[in-house]
Enzyme design. Structure first.
Site, PDB file in Angstrom:
ATOM      1  N   ARG A  51       3.833  14.801  -6.708  1.00  0.00           N
ATOM      2  CA  ARG A  51       3.738  14.097  -7.980  1.00  0.00           C
ATOM      3  C   ARG A  51       2.364  14.284  -8.607  1.00  0.00           C
ATOM      4  O   ARG A  51       1.354  14.392  -7.894  1.00  0.00           O
ATOM      5  CB  ARG A  51       4.009  12.601  -7.782  1.00  0.00           C
ATOM      6  CG  ARG A  51       5.267  12.313  -6.989  1.00  0.00           C
ATOM      7  CD  ARG A  51       5.704  10.871  -7.081  1.00  0.00           C
ATOM      8  NE  ARG A  51       4.809   9.939  -6.395  1.00  0.00           N
ATOM      9  CZ  ARG A  51       5.112   8.650  -6.196  1.00  0.00           C
ATOM     10  NH1 ARG A  51       6.258   8.163  -6.647  1.00  0.00           N
ATOM     11  NH2 ARG A  51       4.284   7.858  -5.552  1.00  0.00           N
ATOM     12  N   ASP A  82       7.203   5.588  -9.729  1.00  0.00           N
ATOM     13  CA  ASP A  82       7.987   5.089  -8.594  1.00  0.00           C
ATOM     14  C   ASP A  82       9.480   5.066  -8.893  1.00  0.00           C
ATOM     15  O   ASP A  82      10.126   4.022  -8.894  1.00  0.00           O
ATOM     16  CB  ASP A  82       7.496   3.696  -8.173  1.00  0.00           C
ATOM     17  CG  ASP A  82       6.128   3.746  -7.526  1.00  0.00           C
ATOM     18  OD1 ASP A  82       5.608   4.857  -7.345  1.00  0.00           O
ATOM     19  OD2 ASP A  82       5.568   2.686  -7.220  1.00  0.00           O
ATOM     20  N   GLY A  98       0.821  -1.200   0.000  1.00  0.00           N
ATOM     21  CA  GLY A  98       0.000   0.000   0.000  1.00  0.00           C
ATOM     22  C   GLY A  98       0.856   1.252   0.000  1.00  0.00           C
ATOM     23  O   GLY A  98       2.091   1.195  -0.005  1.00  0.00           O
ATOM     24  N   GLY A 128       7.391   6.669   6.785  1.00  0.00           N
ATOM     25  CA  GLY A 128       6.520   7.475   5.938  1.00  0.00           C
ATOM     26  C   GLY A 128       7.187   8.672   5.308  1.00  0.00           C
ATOM     27  O   GLY A 128       6.522   9.478   4.645  1.00  0.00           O
ATOM     28  N   ASP A 133       3.865  -4.096  -8.113  1.00  0.00           N
ATOM     29  CA  ASP A 133       3.193  -2.967  -7.471  1.00  0.00           C
ATOM     30  C   ASP A 133       3.774  -1.632  -7.908  1.00  0.00           C
ATOM     31  O   ASP A 133       3.271  -0.578  -7.515  1.00  0.00           O
ATOM     32  CB  ASP A 133       3.259  -3.101  -5.947  1.00  0.00           C
ATOM     33  CG  ASP A 133       4.682  -3.184  -5.424  1.00  0.00           C
ATOM     34  OD1 ASP A 133       5.307  -4.233  -5.645  1.00  0.00           O
ATOM     35  OD2 ASP A 133       5.170  -2.225  -4.812  1.00  0.00           O
ATOM     36  N   ASN A 134       4.845  -1.651  -8.725  1.00  0.00           N
ATOM     37  CA  ASN A 134       5.434  -0.415  -9.239  1.00  0.00           C
ATOM     38  C   ASN A 134       5.096  -0.190 -10.707  1.00  0.00           C
ATOM     39  O   ASN A 134       5.723   0.654 -11.351  1.00  0.00           O
ATOM     40  CB  ASN A 134       6.962  -0.455  -9.095  1.00  0.00           C
ATOM     41  CG  ASN A 134       7.415  -0.370  -7.650  1.00  0.00           C
ATOM     42  OD1 ASN A 134       6.674   0.083  -6.788  1.00  0.00           O
ATOM     43  ND2 ASN A 134       8.621  -0.813  -7.373  1.00  0.00           N
ATOM     44  N   LYS A 175       4.670  12.451  -1.809  1.00  0.00           N
ATOM     45  CA  LYS A 175       5.511  11.321  -1.433  1.00  0.00           C
ATOM     46  C   LYS A 175       6.475  11.767  -0.340  1.00  0.00           C
ATOM     47  O   LYS A 175       7.283  12.667  -0.542  1.00  0.00           O
ATOM     48  CB  LYS A 175       6.295  10.816  -2.640  1.00  0.00           C
ATOM     49  CG  LYS A 175       7.184   9.614  -2.348  1.00  0.00           C
ATOM     50  CD  LYS A 175       7.874   9.142  -3.613  1.00  0.00           C
ATOM     51  CE  LYS A 175       8.772   7.943  -3.340  1.00  0.00           C
ATOM     52  NZ  LYS A 175       9.431   7.469  -4.592  1.00  0.00           N
ATOM     53  N   GLY A 233       2.679   3.466   1.565  1.00  0.00           N
ATOM     54  CA  GLY A 233       3.317   3.598   2.868  1.00  0.00           C
ATOM     55  C   GLY A 233       3.870   4.973   3.148  1.00  0.00           C
ATOM     56  O   GLY A 233       4.072   5.342   4.307  1.00  0.00           O
ATOM     57  N   ARG A 234       4.126   5.739   2.109  1.00  0.00           N
ATOM     58  CA  ARG A 234       4.602   7.119   2.306  1.00  0.00           C
ATOM     59  C   ARG A 234       4.101   8.034   1.202  1.00  0.00           C
ATOM     60  O   ARG A 234       4.677   9.095   0.957  1.00  0.00           O
ATOM     61  CB  ARG A 234       6.123   7.160   2.376  1.00  0.00           C
ATOM     62  CG  ARG A 234       6.818   6.544   1.179  1.00  0.00           C
ATOM     63  CD  ARG A 234       8.308   6.690   1.283  1.00  0.00           C
ATOM     64  NE  ARG A 234       8.976   6.008   0.204  1.00  0.00           N
ATOM     65  CZ  ARG A 234      10.193   6.283  -0.220  1.00  0.00           C
ATOM     66  NH1 ARG A 234      10.858   7.257   0.337  1.00  0.00           N
ATOM     67  NH2 ARG A 234      10.746   5.602  -1.186  1.00  0.00           N
TER      68      ARG A 234
END
Length: 488
Positions: free
Chosen positions: A168, A254, A87, A118, A244-245, A105, A89-90
């Site tokens: 971003r 990412d 998920g 984070g 996940d990226n 981010k 996370g930051r």
């Protein structure tokens, strides 16, 4: 966009954690145009509240309010192994503005931070900012970086560093991992809801297809096949192509331990943490295909709504098989353009691969070699070609240049016109690691001038920019060992 419609089991309401005494580190006027952000004479937002907004210290400016920031849950495969629930996370999604999702981010912990703090650090935030904008200028689909805001807040990585927040922008930050999450939990309602929102917002023409979900999957594959071919053509290595990226919009997202090739190595590894070389340059197309297979698995329940599971697997497998075809066609077309070839002829792939092998054997600078090829004339003999001096095996490269010049003559290539075309696709300037590191070193001493200079160069990568010619030089021996890891 889609996420607020998915419910609490898909998103987590979270407020950014403020940072003390924020200050501007970098700002992209180009990205600001995407959201119609008014700027002052200093090329920063007219409304000073934007500094606090992009630092995560407030959610309100004069013209905009973001009262419902969220973090999203996803799952995925990391280095080829199922990692389960992950998920943001930051990363905290503030909301949408002018069709772009605005995400911070490094703005503090979320429910998905696990053992992390984070935060992002100044070093990695500058790298992401510069590369996002550099990739856009190269014509490669990417998330954008609006700004980097810094703070003297200490953050520990391998050493003690300072905090930064990178703002971003993207039409959507939905990734393969979101589909994998719902499929792995057999949450068909959320899986279908996510697919429907994606079609509605970004793949409208898929809705007219007799099987919209299959067409959605096919188009995601096409976009990512073309994307990885573009990476290969500019010598870009992502570094962490975990599922996940990977964006379902075919965007580069990412930015972590990425790197552009200096000396060409077909098996170049840009991520110091990737000891097995899973994400090496030459493996990126294979890994992207593997990630599309992960997405295909997540789509099985969607197609199984109208087909048997076996039929769903067959249909998705057939669509997945198009990836290699699209990638191959795009790769060949891009490298033909890099060589200045207008026609397609038998033997072109061999010509391209022989050059890459010779570059690998002699560790020739990737960017400068292709940029220099535009100076080759159809009237040259091999002895006239200065670039031959970069190669160790003189006999082999002389044969290649002889074949290349013959190939140009076979299509009656015009030197002047070809040089113009080649210089428009072969960049003179890329974000070399040593350039980024020099900008980071100055920034850590509160001197942000090198970031601004480097951004200016990278926003015009195909122009000669004689005053910045030094930025096109490969790294000197003492700058060749810059190592990037996943620690950011």
């Amino acid at each position: 966009m889609a996420f607020p419609l998915l419910g609490d089991d898909a998103t987590h309401a979270v407020k950014p954690t403020p940072i003390p005494d924020p200050y501007w580190v970098a700002f992209s006027t180009s990205a600001a145009k995407l959201i119609d952000l008014p700027l002052g004479s200093n090329d920063l937002p007219k409304d000073s509240a934007w500094l606090d907004l992009l630092a995560g210290n407030t959610l309100v400016t004069d013209a905009h309010s973001f009262p419902n920031p969220i973090a999203t849950v996803y799952s995925g495969h990391q280095f080829g192994v199922w990692a389960g629930q992950l998920g943001d996370g930051r990363a905290i999604l503030l909301g949408e503005i002018s069709g772009q999702e605005l995400q911070l981010k490094g703005a503090g912990k979320t429910r998905y931070s696990r053992m992390g703090d984070g935060r992002a650090v100044l070093r990695s935030s500058i790298r992401e900012f510069l590369c996002s904008e550099a990739m856009h200028a190269l014509g490669i689909p990417t998330s954008r970086a609006l700004a980097v805001v810094g703070s003297d807040l200490p953050v520990r990585r391998e050493t003690m560093e300072t905090a930064a927040v990178c703002a971003r922008l993207a039409p959507s930050f939905i990734r393969i991992g979101h589909f994998e999450h719902y499929a792995s939990n057999n949450n068909i309602v959320r899986l279908q809801e996510l697919a429907d929102e994606l079609i509605k917002g970004h793949y409208q023409n898929a809705s007219d297809h007799k099987n919209p979900y299959l067409e959605l999957f096919r188009q995601i594959c096409v976009r990512n096949a073309k994307l990885v071919a573009q990476w290969q053509a500019v010598g870009f290595c992502h570094g962490v192509l975990n599922s996940d990226n990977i964006s379902v919009l075919g965007l580069t997202i990412d930015y972590g331990p990425f790197g552009f090739l200096d000396q060409f190595q077909i098996d170049f590894i840009c991520n110091h943490s990737d000891q097995a070389g899973r994400y090496a340059y030459h493996r990126q197309p294979q890994i992207m295909h593997w990630n599309m297979a992960c997405l295909a698995s997540a789509f099985i329940p969607l197609l199984a709504l109208e087909h048997s599971e076996d039929e769903a697997q067959t249909l998705l497998g057939e669509a997945l098989s198009e990836f290699a075809v699209i990638y191959g066609q795009t790769w060949q077309a891009l490298f033909r353009e890099k060589l200045g070839l207008l026609t397609t002829q038998e033997g072109d792939t061999d010509l391209i691969e022989r050059l890459l092998q010779a570059m690998h054997d002699s560790k020739v600078d990737f960017t400068n070699l292709f940029r220099g090829l535009s100076s080759v004339s159809v009237r040259n003999t091999t002895q006239d070609v200065i670039l031959r001096d970069h190669f160790i095996d003189r006999q082999a490269i002389d044969q290649w240049f002889s074949d290349y010049i013959a190939r140009l003559n076979a299509e009656s290539s015009d030197d002047t016109e070809r040089k113009k075309r080649m210089d428009s696709v072969n960049p003179k300037y890329i974000l070399r690691n040593y350039l980024a590191q020099k900008a980071i070193d100055k920034a850590q001493a509160k001197d942000f001038s090198e970031i601004a200079s480097l951004l200016k160069v990278l926003e015009n990568p195909f122009a000669e920019q004689d005053q910045y010619a030094a930025y096109a030089l490969p790294p000197s021996p003492d700058w060749q060992s810059v190592e990037i890891s996943c620690s950011s």
